[in-house]
Design an enzyme around this catalytic site. Structure first.
Site, short mmCIF file in Angstrom:
data_model
loop_
_atom_site.label_atom_id
_atom_site.label_comp_id
_atom_site.label_asym_id
_atom_site.label_seq_id
_atom_site.Cartn_x
_atom_site.Cartn_y
_atom_site.Cartn_z
N GLU A 86 0.69 -1.18 0.23
CA GLU A 86 0.00 0.17 -0.15
C GLU A 86 0.68 1.39 0.01
O GLU A 86 2.22 0.77 0.61
CB GLU A 86 -0.60 -0.16 1.47
CG GLU A 86 -1.49 0.97 1.28
CD GLU A 86 -3.33 1.01 2.26
OE1 GLU A 86 -3.84 1.91 2.64
OE2 GLU A 86 -3.26 0.01 3.07
N ASN A 125 -12.44 -1.26 -1.48
CA ASN A 125 -12.12 -1.90 -0.30
C ASN A 125 -12.22 -1.31 1.00
O ASN A 125 -12.49 -0.66 1.16
CB ASN A 125 -10.17 -1.94 -0.45
CG ASN A 125 -9.35 -2.08 0.86
OD1 ASN A 125 -8.84 -3.44 1.13
ND2 ASN A 125 -9.37 -1.23 1.99
N GLU A 126 -12.69 -2.58 1.73
CA GLU A 126 -12.23 -1.90 2.77
C GLU A 126 -13.83 -0.93 2.91
O GLU A 126 -14.41 -0.28 3.85
CB GLU A 126 -11.88 -1.77 3.76
CG GLU A 126 -10.83 -3.55 4.72
CD GLU A 126 -10.06 -3.12 5.98
OE1 GLU A 126 -10.25 -1.06 6.14
OE2 GLU A 126 -9.35 -3.50 5.62
N TYR A 183 -6.71 -9.54 10.70
CA TYR A 183 -4.99 -9.56 11.31
C TYR A 183 -5.27 -9.72 12.74
O TYR A 183 -5.95 -9.85 13.56
CB TYR A 183 -4.76 -7.90 11.37
CG TYR A 183 -4.84 -7.39 10.60
CD1 TYR A 183 -3.20 -6.89 9.34
CD2 TYR A 183 -5.88 -6.15 9.44
CE1 TYR A 183 -3.08 -6.38 8.49
CE2 TYR A 183 -5.84 -5.82 8.78
CZ TYR A 183 -3.80 -6.11 8.34
OH TYR A 183 -3.78 -5.06 6.04
N GLU A 236 -5.91 -9.53 2.85
CA GLU A 236 -4.64 -8.50 4.35
C GLU A 236 -5.20 -9.79 5.26
O GLU A 236 -5.84 -10.14 6.18
CB GLU A 236 -6.12 -7.36 4.62
CG GLU A 236 -5.78 -6.58 3.50
CD GLU A 236 -6.15 -4.92 3.57
OE1 GLU A 236 -5.91 -4.33 4.83
OE2 GLU A 236 -6.05 -4.02 3.01
N GLN A 280 2.50 -5.97 5.54
CA GLN A 280 2.66 -5.24 3.78
C GLN A 280 3.67 -6.59 4.32
O GLN A 280 4.84 -6.47 4.36
CB GLN A 280 1.98 -4.15 3.98
CG GLN A 280 1.14 -4.46 3.87
CD GLN A 280 1.03 -1.67 3.83
OE1 GLN A 280 1.28 -2.22 2.69
NE2 GLN A 280 -0.37 -1.63 3.79
#
Length: 506
Positions: free
Chosen positions: A47, A186-187, A254, A310, A359
């Site tokens: 990103e 995204n999201e 996450y 992610e 990332q």
């Protein structure tokens, strides 16, 4: 016959328990061809955030070739860009054409820093060419329009005569790139627009209608999916989107060492936080299983992919760094999380067809850290190096009994594993032992699998907080593993405490 096989597996596991007592694990791996473990499960995410692109991949006016060569070695298959939350504030025209004429903007998503847009579409796709990987671009739904997204796709993928195709040629690229993987937002439940799943499904249908397949390119559209265990999002979106226009739906999860407010240090943590991180990591199994079950209702033939684009551990930023840049060190703990998560994905290869670690450079669970002209490879990098042998191999069904890792009155399975068979007939097995204090003996029964030799590598260290630094870059790296041997038709393995072990059976 199926019930008989399952009964045999259970009997074997009970036998293993008796044989190895409390400190042993039992595994059955059958020579039954499962789904292909897509190479794209081993994908990555970059990103425009902190020092991932600028000072990571890009230094002033060129791509860092030391980073490229390191990533080529682990066969990076796909790279996602420009976000993340940044994607829904990104307007692609700001970052094309002569660099000294590009629009200067503000990265309002990550730190309110000035953005000169010297790294844009052409630079990203040059990076993918150098890596030999496929690009995965996340399009702007949050602050963009269907027309803006459609224009970007024409600029990227149309090989004929048009104003946008000619603009691409004017900017130095004659032939189209034929970008295939395309995220529609995204999201969208959060930073991508604060949408409800019902509203997003309508927006997806509207945007995707204008995402065209140009000659020579076949789009694989990916819908913005759920945050962690938001199963209602997946249910609602799967029910309402045009599934015929959809290659996959995403999901983000996450591993957090602590709470959202205080996630814990990347380097200074005790066994309490270590245990909590491992327990949180193992939740991926339940989350993937439940999202997959919902998808099965609407897509029983498994034509759509679950894209975990992610994932990784998110800790507090390193002291003395900009907290909005999400720079964190990378320890042996993180390598164990990576190995465990990849084992889960391998074992769900029928539905998980792509995943992207967050990332790649200098942000969150990075593969590579840079400091000016220096570069260091993290423990997580080495897990991807060890596991690359699973890419495009056939998964093998695996039944595992594991002893518990017990801490503070709680317990989790100490051992996890996955297995595959490549086109040459070689079998690979990857093990992770999460217990930080106990080695674990594993007996592997391999009905139908004949092998003569076993070789392996191991990744471990003296402490779960151990990291690689610019001054000590080789503290955590793989070594030859001699703890596996053939015993009759079985394989016997002694897993060191807190280790990742990958074996090759020929």
């Amino acid at each position: 016959m199926k019930h008989a096989r399952n009964l045999f597996s259970l009997l074997f596991l009970f036998f293993s328990v008796g044989l190895f007592a409390q400190n042993g694990a039992g595994v059955t791996i059958r020579d039954t061809s499962g789904p292909v473990i897509s190479r794209n499960i081993y994908g990555h995410f970059s990103e425009d955030l902190g020092r991932c692109i600028y000072d990571g991949f890009w230094t002033g006016d060129h791509i860092r070739m030391d980073v490229v060569e390191a990533l080529k070695k682990i066969r990076v298959p796909v790279l996602r860009w420009p976000g993340g939350c940044f994607a829904d504030m990104y307007h692609w025209r700001d970052a094309i054409g002569p660099r000294d004429q590009r629009k200067h903007t503000v990265n309002t998503t990550w730190g309110m820093v000035s953005e000169d847009n010297s790294f844009g579409t052409h630079e990203f796709l040059q990076l993918c060419d150098l890596l030999g990987c496929q690009p995965y671009i996340a399009g702007n739904v949050g602050s963009g329009t269907p027309a803006e997204m459609a224009d970007w796709l024409e600029y990227l993928n149309y090989g004929g005569k048009s104003t946008l195709a000619d603009l691409r040629r004017q900017n130095g690229r004659d032939q189209p790139w034929d970008v295939s993987f395309w995220g529609v937002g995204n999201e969208s439940w959060g930073c991508g627009g604060g949408m409800t799943p019902e509203y997003y499904a309508g927006e997806y249908n509207r945007y995707s209608e204008f995402c065209r397949n140009y000659p020579g390119s076949q789009l694989k559209l990916i819908a913005s999916g759920a945050n962690s265990d938001d199963y209602n999002w997946t249910e609602t979106v799967m029910k309402n989107i045009n599934r015929g226009h959809t290659w996959g739906i995403s999901m983000h999860y996450y591993t957090l060492a602590g709470s959202w407010e205080h996630k814990g240090s990347a380097t200074q943590f005790n066994e309490d936080l270590y245990f909590r991180a491992m327990a949180a990591c193992l939740r991926m199994e339940t989350i993937v299983s439940r999202h997959s079950a919902i998808m099965d209702k609407y897509d029983p033939r498994k034509r759509m992919a679950l894209v975990v684009d992610e994932w990784g551990i998110w800790t507090d930023a390193e002291p003395g760094t900009n907290p909005a840049f999400l720079y964190q060190q990378n320890s042996l703990r993180d390598a164990l999380i990576a190995g465990t998560t990849l084992n889960i994905f391998n074992n769900h290869a029928d539905r998980v067809k792509m995943a992207n670690l967050a990332q790649t450079v200098n942000v969150l669970q990075s593969l590579v850290l840079t400091e000016k002209d220096k570069m260091v490879l993290t423990p997580t990098y080495y897990v991807f190096d060890l596991y690359k042998i699973h890419q495009d191999a056939r998964s093998l069904p695996i039944h595992l009994w594991s002893p518990d890792y017990v801490h503070g009155g709680e317990k989790i399975p100490a051992v996890n594993a996955s297995a595959s068979k490549d086109s040459s007939g070689t079998v690979h097995v990857s093990f992770v032992n999460l217990d930080p204090a106990k080695k674990i003996n594993v007996r592997v029964n391999l009905p139908g699998i004949a092998f003569k030799t076993v070789e392996g590598q191991v990744l471990t260290s003296a402490k779960f907080t151990d990291v690689n630094t610019f001054d000590d870059p080789n503290r955590v790296k793989p070594a030859v593993f001699n703890g596996a041997k053939k015993e009759g038709a079985d394989l016997v393995v002694e897993l060191p405490a807190m280790s990742v072990v990958v074996l090759e059976l020929k």
